[in-house]
Scaffold this motif. Structure first.
Motif, PDB file in Angstrom:
ATOM      1  N   LEU A   1       0.844  -1.188   0.000  1.00  0.00           N
ATOM      2  CA  LEU A   1       0.000   0.000   0.000  1.00  0.00           C
ATOM      3  C   LEU A   1       0.882   1.242   0.000  1.00  0.00           C
ATOM      4  O   LEU A   1       1.816   1.333   0.790  1.00  0.00           O
ATOM      5  CB  LEU A   1      -0.904   0.023   1.236  1.00  0.00           C
TER       6      LEU A   1
ATOM      7  N   ALA B   1      -2.912   0.292  -4.145  1.00  0.00           N
ATOM      8  CA  ALA B   1      -2.649  -1.064  -3.675  1.00  0.00           C
ATOM      9  C   ALA B   1      -2.163  -1.935  -4.822  1.00  0.00           C
ATOM     10  O   ALA B   1      -2.696  -1.881  -5.928  1.00  0.00           O
ATOM     11  CB  ALA B   1      -3.914  -1.673  -3.075  1.00  0.00           C
TER      12      ALA B   1
ATOM     13  N   ILE C   1      -4.718  -8.469  -4.380  1.00  0.00           N
ATOM     14  CA  ILE C   1      -5.900  -7.750  -3.917  1.00  0.00           C
ATOM     15  C   ILE C   1      -7.146  -8.285  -4.606  1.00  0.00           C
ATOM     16  O   ILE C   1      -7.058  -8.826  -5.715  1.00  0.00           O
ATOM     17  CB  ILE C   1      -5.766  -6.228  -4.122  1.00  0.00           C
TER      18      ILE C   1
ATOM     19  N   ASP D   1     -12.070  -7.247  -0.653  1.00  0.00           N
ATOM     20  CA  ASP D   1     -11.280  -6.701   0.456  1.00  0.00           C
ATOM     21  C   ASP D   1     -12.015  -5.553   1.124  1.00  0.00           C
ATOM     22  O   ASP D   1     -12.757  -4.809   0.491  1.00  0.00           O
ATOM     23  CB  ASP D   1      -9.941  -6.185  -0.050  1.00  0.00           C
ATOM     24  N   ASP D   2     -11.778  -5.411   2.432  1.00  0.00           N
ATOM     25  CA  ASP D   2     -12.184  -4.207   3.151  1.00  0.00           C
ATOM     26  C   ASP D   2     -11.026  -3.216   3.055  1.00  0.00           C
ATOM     27  O   ASP D   2      -9.862  -3.605   3.179  1.00  0.00           O
ATOM     28  CB  ASP D   2     -12.460  -4.501   4.621  1.00  0.00           C
ATOM     29  N   VAL D   3     -11.353  -1.941   2.876  1.00  0.00           N
ATOM     30  CA  VAL D   3     -10.316  -0.916   2.760  1.00  0.00           C
ATOM     31  C   VAL D   3     -10.684   0.272   3.642  1.00  0.00           C
ATOM     32  O   VAL D   3     -11.842   0.418   4.051  1.00  0.00           O
ATOM     33  CB  VAL D   3     -10.145  -0.449   1.301  1.00  0.00           C
TER      34      VAL D   3
ATOM     35  N   THR E   1     -13.950   3.594   6.609  1.00  0.00           N
ATOM     36  CA  THR E   1     -13.747   2.277   6.010  1.00  0.00           C
ATOM     37  C   THR E   1     -14.830   2.001   4.989  1.00  0.00           C
ATOM     38  O   THR E   1     -15.945   2.537   5.065  1.00  0.00           O
ATOM     39  CB  THR E   1     -13.758   1.161   7.063  1.00  0.00           C
TER      40      THR E   1
ATOM     41  N   LYS F   1     -10.749  -2.222  -6.000  1.00  0.00           N
ATOM     42  CA  LYS F   1     -10.387  -1.167  -5.043  1.00  0.00           C
ATOM     43  C   LYS F   1      -8.869  -0.958  -5.041  1.00  0.00           C
ATOM     44  O   LYS F   1      -8.258  -0.773  -3.994  1.00  0.00           O
ATOM     45  CB  LYS F   1     -10.867  -1.487  -3.639  1.00  0.00           C
TER      46      LYS F   1
ATOM     47  N   CYS G   1      -3.217   4.147   5.195  1.00  0.00           N
ATOM     48  CA  CYS G   1      -4.093   3.327   4.368  1.00  0.00           C
ATOM     49  C   CYS G   1      -4.133   1.927   4.970  1.00  0.00           C
ATOM     50  O   CYS G   1      -3.108   1.409   5.433  1.00  0.00           O
ATOM     51  CB  CYS G   1      -3.538   3.302   2.949  1.00  0.00           C
TER      52      CYS G   1
ATOM     53  N   ARG H   1      -5.922  -2.172   4.614  1.00  0.00           N
ATOM     54  CA  ARG H   1      -6.630  -3.132   3.760  1.00  0.00           C
ATOM     55  C   ARG H   1      -6.680  -4.474   4.467  1.00  0.00           C
ATOM     56  O   ARG H   1      -5.682  -4.918   5.034  1.00  0.00           O
ATOM     57  CB  ARG H   1      -5.922  -3.277   2.416  1.00  0.00           C
TER      58      ARG H   1
ATOM     59  N   GLU I   1      -4.204  -8.376   7.350  1.00  0.00           N
ATOM     60  CA  GLU I   1      -4.292  -6.917   7.358  1.00  0.00           C
ATOM     61  C   GLU I   1      -2.979  -6.314   6.885  1.00  0.00           C
ATOM     62  O   GLU I   1      -1.900  -6.787   7.254  1.00  0.00           O
ATOM     63  CB  GLU I   1      -4.625  -6.400   8.757  1.00  0.00           C
TER      64      GLU I   1
END
Length: 121
Positions: A4, A24, A28, A32-34, A50, A76, A96, A98, A109
């Protein structure tokens, strides 16, 4: 592995705006949560905004109506944080973040190195 890279920090006067961007690369996925976190001097790191795998957005109360997170399309690979009407208390290092989830139940993470945002007159 995921890398990142943040960009866009800087110095701004109260009431001004900054736009942060996170690029990113690596393994990926669109699921994914970002998001973005920040850390003020002497304070713990805190969640700013988020965007999860379902497209749901969460903001910490202090930035609601002023900050906008975007980048939910596709994988993302770029996630931005637009920050408006900035206040001195928004000063900090912005990171940042992710979270990659893989089948069946593994989570990883990742963090960027951070970019400084300073709000001062």
């Amino acid at each position: 592995q995921v890398q990142l890279m943040e960009s866009g920090g800087g110095l701004v006067q109260p009431g001004g705006s900054l736009r942060l961007s996170c690029a990113a690369t690596g393994n990926i996925f669109s699921t994914d949560d970002v998001g973005w976190y920040r850390q003020a001097p002497g304070e713990p790191r805190e969640l700013v905004a988020t965007l999860n795998s379902l497209g749901r957005i969460k903001y910490t109360d202090s930035v609601k109506g002023r900050f906008i997170i975007s980048g939910g399309d596709g994988d993302k690979s770029t996630v931005d944080l637009q920050m408006h009407n900035l206040k001195p208390e928004d000063t900090g290092v912005y990171f940042c973040w992710r979270k990659v989830s893989t089948w069946p139940d593994n989570e990883y993470e990742y963090w960027g190195q951070g970019t400084q945002g300073t709000v001062t007159s």
